[in-house]
Design an enzyme around this catalytic site. Structure first.
Site, PDB file in Angstrom:
ATOM      1  N   ASP A  95      -3.607  34.212   1.462  1.00  0.00           N
ATOM      2  CA  ASP A  95      -5.015  34.475   1.693  1.00  0.00           C
ATOM      3  C   ASP A  95      -5.115  35.756   2.529  1.00  0.00           C
ATOM      4  O   ASP A  95      -4.106  36.333   2.950  1.00  0.00           O
ATOM      5  CB  ASP A  95      -5.676  33.259   2.362  1.00  0.00           C
ATOM      6  CG  ASP A  95      -7.174  33.213   2.094  1.00  0.00           C
ATOM      7  OD1 ASP A  95      -7.759  32.122   2.136  1.00  0.00           O
ATOM      8  OD2 ASP A  95      -7.757  34.294   1.826  1.00  0.00           O
TER       9      ASP A  95
HETATM   10  C1  GLC Z   1     -11.041  34.855   1.955  1.00  0.00           C
HETATM   11  C2  GLC Z   1     -11.020  33.420   1.464  1.00  0.00           C
HETATM   12  C3  GLC Z   1     -10.487  33.252   0.082  1.00  0.00           C
HETATM   13  C4  GLC Z   1     -10.824  34.465  -0.750  1.00  0.00           C
HETATM   14  C5  GLC Z   1     -10.077  35.653  -0.168  1.00  0.00           C
HETATM   15  C6  GLC Z   1     -10.379  36.950  -0.908  1.00  0.00           C
HETATM   16  O1  GLC Z   1     -10.606  34.907   3.275  1.00  0.00           O
HETATM   17  O2  GLC Z   1     -10.356  32.483   2.294  1.00  0.00           O
HETATM   18  O3  GLC Z   1     -11.055  32.052  -0.462  1.00  0.00           O
HETATM   19  O4  GLC Z   1     -10.434  34.257  -2.101  1.00  0.00           O
HETATM   20  O5  GLC Z   1     -10.327  35.815   1.214  1.00  0.00           O
HETATM   21  O6  GLC Z   1     -11.707  37.294  -0.742  1.00  0.00           O
END
Ligand code: GLC
Length: 753
Positions: free
Chosen positions: A285
């Site tokens: 993430d």
């Molecule tokens: C965010 C979220 C995730 C998302 C990613 C990209 O922090 O936790 O669900 O897909 O970053 O935006």
């Protein structure tokens, strides 16, 4: 002849790569072996790098010099950008200016639609309609792929039983069985059985794992859970997505039993690769690899090694892989073979997407213009909105009649931005239809804003820097209130459209108090004093605590954030042009003190008994929720007969049939979701008082009856025992068939192998 031949070759290629046939994989392996044999260590590590670029911001920091890194072959993909122009430009850099011309992945958070926005996933799940949910994901893939994307960071399948957590809005609620059905449907919709089609996008199941069990409902917080609970109640939806062929998976921010998921070998290698045989890409993430330092797992070198060795293939934004892995490999702290495995997975994903044959995947502005917000997708959005709404209370005031004097009030009655909720970055809220706009198409009713979305300046200052768009009215709160109350006095019925600013849901949006905001409660209390019937229409990300509202409102309609066509959908349901058919997929607590609260609880040794002091209960509140899992009302009344069984004994390789008769006893057509629950009365571990094991939606005309039969097999009785063996044990079971998890419509059978 040549033309026909080339078309045949392409079709064979698609068939081979889609069907994962042996020769298809052999061809892919040969291609990737050859490509990787030419790659330097830096170029292989470059494929592991996923920076953010473009107009959406979904995390605490932004990537820099992305185009330069693309040109240097140091980027495997980008995210947070779309449009044909953006993709064509960046892909051209990758395949014309880099040494090996490896195409990029283009990812984005397409969570509940791309440009045509559907209800938030928690709302969609309340439709209990997997075909509908699959269609919304398919529509999203058509728009997203036309807009230059080939990867979506969806479905989010985290089981959640704590509505203080803002991200309950992004998932399918509290139950593993339903969550698994939704996960399958979403992956099938996005990937359409074949990634090579240029209308398919690679899905990404997230957030692995157990992100929804964050302590105290506080985002990113600690998760600690027994493996028995994990396997029985939280892991199944991830597994369902993997069994449905999901091409990628996103590791979660949280620790799982002391080890952050991003570097948790038990999760990412032992479970995911060895037990579940997942072959796809694991992406971290947003900056989660860097955040391992905050978790206290070591310095940037150490956490980079931990993460790649545990099984996180791609580094979202932190660039720790780019900056730390070359030295780690050269110092022998990370084997180059580990880099090769991660790089291969990413190249395989690109190969399966057909990017080496057609990096642009037929993207053009014309195709985008044709696909995006097409009439059929808008119609689907309206249908999904209608089917997601849950009627929580109705004393007969609904459906409304058009000849009544109706006051529509509340800050969300004529709002556009909140309708499309959180995670709708590509959506155009200016094209969403507010309830008031939908009403005005037919006739004029009375309207008064009644109050601001919130008067809480601290909250406004927190939300507005992130697109909160909370603009207090020019009129003072007192003027707004007096105006609404005065109009209410001359109305026959009042419709108050209230709820949360969309920024109070989604990521980093936990609440310690999940009631309506104070100024909205004041409006309701003043309207109540007029003595007029009040319909409360809710727009919100999560279950709210609504005890006062449940006592004092004449009807409550939960609409979540229901998307681009919300206004039309809410109007149709309010006036009875459409029936409310949603059923809750997450429990609504009476108050925050009951949390976590869910229907599939264990009985305890001292189950609640109001006649006994020493039992499991509160002194100040019943154990039961305000609205249980599976609950929802219709405009008609349904009756479900007692359960009959084809047999009272189930043999090892046998099955039995459980049947009820559903009857529409009312005067209007309606749709019921008939739900099947079981209870394993004795087990080697304590088993839940109920577990959902089947459901069926049935639409009946007035006075129509229909037999609904569920087939019960030993398979649906299985669970993970204390040794994590997936098994079924001999013994007695209850079987329940009803219209919510509160049903006591039951009978019993014995499983005798
Ligand atoms: C965010 C979220 C995730 C998302 C990613 C990209 O922090 O936790 O669900 O897909 O970053 O935006």
């Amino acid at each position: 002849m040549k033309k026909i031949l080339s078309a045949t070759v392409v079709i064979c290629l698609i068939f081979a790569s889609c069907k994962n046939s042996k020769d298809g994989n052999a061809e892919m392996d040969r291609f990737i072996d050859d490509l990787m044999s030419k790659m330097t260590l830096e170029e292989k590590i470059g494929q592991l790098n996923l920076p953010t670029i473009g107009f959406d911001i979904t995390g605490p920091v932004l990537s820099k010099d992305v185009e330069q890194k693309i040109e240097e072959g140091l980027t495997g993909g980008v995210f947070n950008t779309f449009t044909p122009q953006a993709m064509l430009k960046l892909q051209e850099i990758a395949i014309t200016k880099t040494r090996l011309k490896i195409p990029l992945l283009f990812g984005y958070d397409v969570i509940h639609g791309h440009k045509t926005i559907f209800p938030i996933p928690l709302g969609l799940s309340a439709s209990w309609d997997t075909a509908l949910i699959r269609s919304t994901a398919r529509a999203a893939a058509l728009e997203a792929s036309a807009d230059g994307l080939n990867w979506v960071f969806s479905p989010m399948v985290d089981i959640a039983r704590d509505p203080r957590w803002g991200r309950v809005s992004e998932g399918a609620g509290e139950d593993a069985f339903l969550g698994s059905a939704v996960a399958r449907a979403m992956v099938e919709g996005y990937q359409d059985g074949c990634l090579r089609k240029n209308t398919s996008v690679m899905a990404c199941v997230k957030h692995f794992a157990l992100y929804g069990a964050a302590e105290a409902g506080r985002d990113y917080n600690t998760v600690d859970m027994s493996e028995v609970k994990m396997y029985n109640e939280y892991l199944p939806p991830y597994k369902a997505a993997i069994d449905a062929g999901v091409g990628s998976l996103m590791a979660s921010f949280n620790t799982v039993n002391g080890i952050p998921a991003t570097c948790n070998t038990r999760l990412l290698t032992d479970l995911l690769r060895r037990q579940w045989n997942f072959k796809g890409v694991v992406v971290s993430d947003y900056t989660a690899i860097a955040e391992l330092e905050n978790h206290g797992l070591g310095n940037r070198q150490e956490v980079s090694a931990l993460s790649i060795n545990a099984g996180t293939d791609m580094d979202m934004v932190s660039e720790y892989y780019l900056t730390q892995l070359p030295a780690l490999v050269r110092e022998g702290k990370v084997k180059e073979s580990v880099i090769d495995i991660a790089c291969r997975r990413i190249l395989e994903a690109k190969y399966k997407l057909g990017l080496f044959d057609d990096p642009y995947r037929g993207v053009s502005q014309e195709r985008a213009d044709k696909e995006i917000m097409s009439a059929d997708k808008l119609a689907l959005s309206k249908e999904a909105a209608i089917k997601s709404m849950v009627l929580l209370k109705n004393n007969g005031v609904l459906p409304l009649s058009k000849d009544k004097k109706i006051l529509f009030t509340g800050p969300l009655a004529d709002d556009h931005r909140n309708l499309i909720g959180n995670w709708s970055g590509a959506g155009d809220s200016k094209k969403s239809v507010s309830l008031w706009e939908a009403l005005l198409k037919e006739r004029t009713y009375m309207y008064a804003k009644g109050c601001n979305l919130t008067d809480d300046k601290t909250l406004i200052d927190k939300l507005n820097p992130h697109d909160g768009q909370i603009v207090p009215d020019d009129k003072t709160p007192q003027e707004l209130l007096q105006e609404a109350v005065k109009m209410a006095r001359s109305a026959d019925v009042v419709v108050a459209v209230l709820g949360e600013p969309f920024g109070m849901g989604g990521e980093a949006a936990s609440r310690s108090n999940i009631g309506l905001l104070e100024n909205q409660k004041t409006l309701l209390a003043e309207l109540k004093k007029t003595g007029k019937p009040i319909v409360l229409v809710l727009m919100n990300s999560r279950p709210l605590t609504l005890e006062w509202e449940d006592k004092n409102m004449d009807a409550i309609l939960e609409t979540w954030y229901s998307g681009t066509m919300a206004g039309e959908a809410i109007k149709d349901v309010l006036f009875g042009n459409a029936e409310p058919e949603g059923r809750l997929t997450i429990t609504f607590p009476r108050n925050t003190g009951q949390i976590p609260i869910y229907y599939s609880y264990l009985n305890t040794g001292r189950p609640d008994d109001e006649n006994q002091k020493y039992t499991s209960k509160y002194l100040d509140c019943p154990n039961t929720p305000l609205y249980p899992f599976g609950y929802g009302l219709s405009y008609t009344q349904f009756e479900i007969s007692p359960v009959t069984l084809s047999d009272t004994t189930l043999a090892e390789n046998g099955s039995l049939e459980a049947t009820v008769t559903l009857t529409n006893k009312g005067t209007r057509r309606g749709t019921e979701t008939v739900q099947l629950y079981i209870r394993d009365l004795t087990g080697s571990i304590s088993r839940p008082v109920k577990e959902l094991k089947g459901f069926e939606k049935v639409t009946l005309e007035p006075n129509e009856s229909r037999q609904i039969t569920f087939t019960v097999t030993p398979e649906i009785l299985k669970f993970y025992n204390a040794s994590l063996q997936y098994t079924v044990e001999q013994g007695d079971f209850n079987i329940y068939i009803g219209n919510s998890s509160a049903t006591e419509n039951k009978t019993a059978f014995t499983y005798k192998p």
